[in-house]
Design a protein around this motif. Sequence first.
Motif, PDB file in Angstrom:
ATOM      1  N   UNK A 170       2.041  -6.797   7.482  1.00 38.98           N
ATOM      2  CA  UNK A 170       2.167  -5.894   6.501  1.00 38.98           C
ATOM      3  C   UNK A 170       1.584  -4.382   6.840  1.00 38.98           C
ATOM      4  N   UNK A 171       2.470  -3.539   7.015  1.00 36.81           N
ATOM      5  CA  UNK A 171       1.838  -2.207   7.538  1.00 36.81           C
ATOM      6  C   UNK A 171       1.126  -1.628   6.476  1.00 36.81           C
ATOM      7  N   UNK A 172       0.195  -0.744   6.670  1.00 36.42           N
ATOM      8  CA  UNK A 172      -0.480  -0.199   5.705  1.00 36.42           C
ATOM      9  C   UNK A 172       0.188   0.521   4.645  1.00 36.42           C
ATOM     10  N   UNK A 173       1.253   1.063   5.004  1.00 38.61           N
ATOM     11  CA  UNK A 173       1.891   1.872   3.896  1.00 38.61           C
ATOM     12  C   UNK A 173       2.447   0.990   2.812  1.00 38.61           C
ATOM     13  N   UNK A 174       2.575  -0.238   2.907  1.00 35.86           N
ATOM     14  CA  UNK A 174       2.983  -0.998   1.823  1.00 35.86           C
ATOM     15  C   UNK A 174       1.966  -1.553   1.162  1.00 35.86           C
ATOM     16  N   UNK A 175       0.536  -1.109   1.331  1.00 36.26           N
ATOM     17  CA  UNK A 175      -0.506  -1.870   0.724  1.00 36.26           C
ATOM     18  C   UNK A 175      -1.198  -0.829  -0.004  1.00 36.26           C
ATOM     19  N   UNK A 176      -1.665  -1.449  -1.577  1.00 34.67           N
ATOM     20  CA  UNK A 176      -2.409  -0.634  -2.387  1.00 34.67           C
ATOM     21  C   UNK A 176      -3.774  -1.378  -2.484  1.00 34.67           C
ATOM     22  N   UNK A 177      -4.673  -0.522  -2.047  1.00 37.45           N
ATOM     23  CA  UNK A 177      -6.129  -1.061  -1.956  1.00 37.45           C
ATOM     24  C   UNK A 177      -6.871  -0.804  -3.309  1.00 37.45           C
TER      25      UNK A 177
END
Length: 177
Positions: A170-177
């Motif tokens: 899961x590349x970072x652009x698809x992750x909400x922190x």
Amino acid sequence: MSNTNITQKSKYLSLILRHQPQSIGLVLDPNGWADVEELLNKSKLKFSFQQLVEVVEKNDKQRFILSDDQTKIRANHGHSIKIDLDLKPQIPPPILYHGTVEKYLDSIRIEGLKKMNRNHVHLSKDIETAQKVGSRRGNPVILKIDAEAMNTDKMLFYCSENGVWLTDNVPTKYISF
């Protein structure tokens, strides 16, 4: 069988079926299936077929599955050994979740979610499951994954027998922190 015995046997089965079948001389087929009789005979932790069935049925994470004829068993996912679960790509829900702990966040922000020594990244369809997963290592942090965008971008998803969503990364652009 007590919950303690179920947990003990479940952890042992996880070790054998997901990571170290060779430690007891067990051979898994290419799809991760082991012969039940062979497993019971070679197991260093002795238990009966009925106890094995009970562990499979009562495992809180549904980590194992018996074949329809109950002659074979395998772990549903989480392998660190190469196997083909023979899962077909599926369209995921729009949002999935990943439970982790704070100490991994810096790395995730840089590299995204990686499968590390497993065959897939594990994702949950609900926050509660992600919290359970994350809390195994401390105070959970729940990451929200834009699975819809990943799917649009042609990233593949699979769903294991017990409802865990799997993907390669899961590349970072698809992750909400």
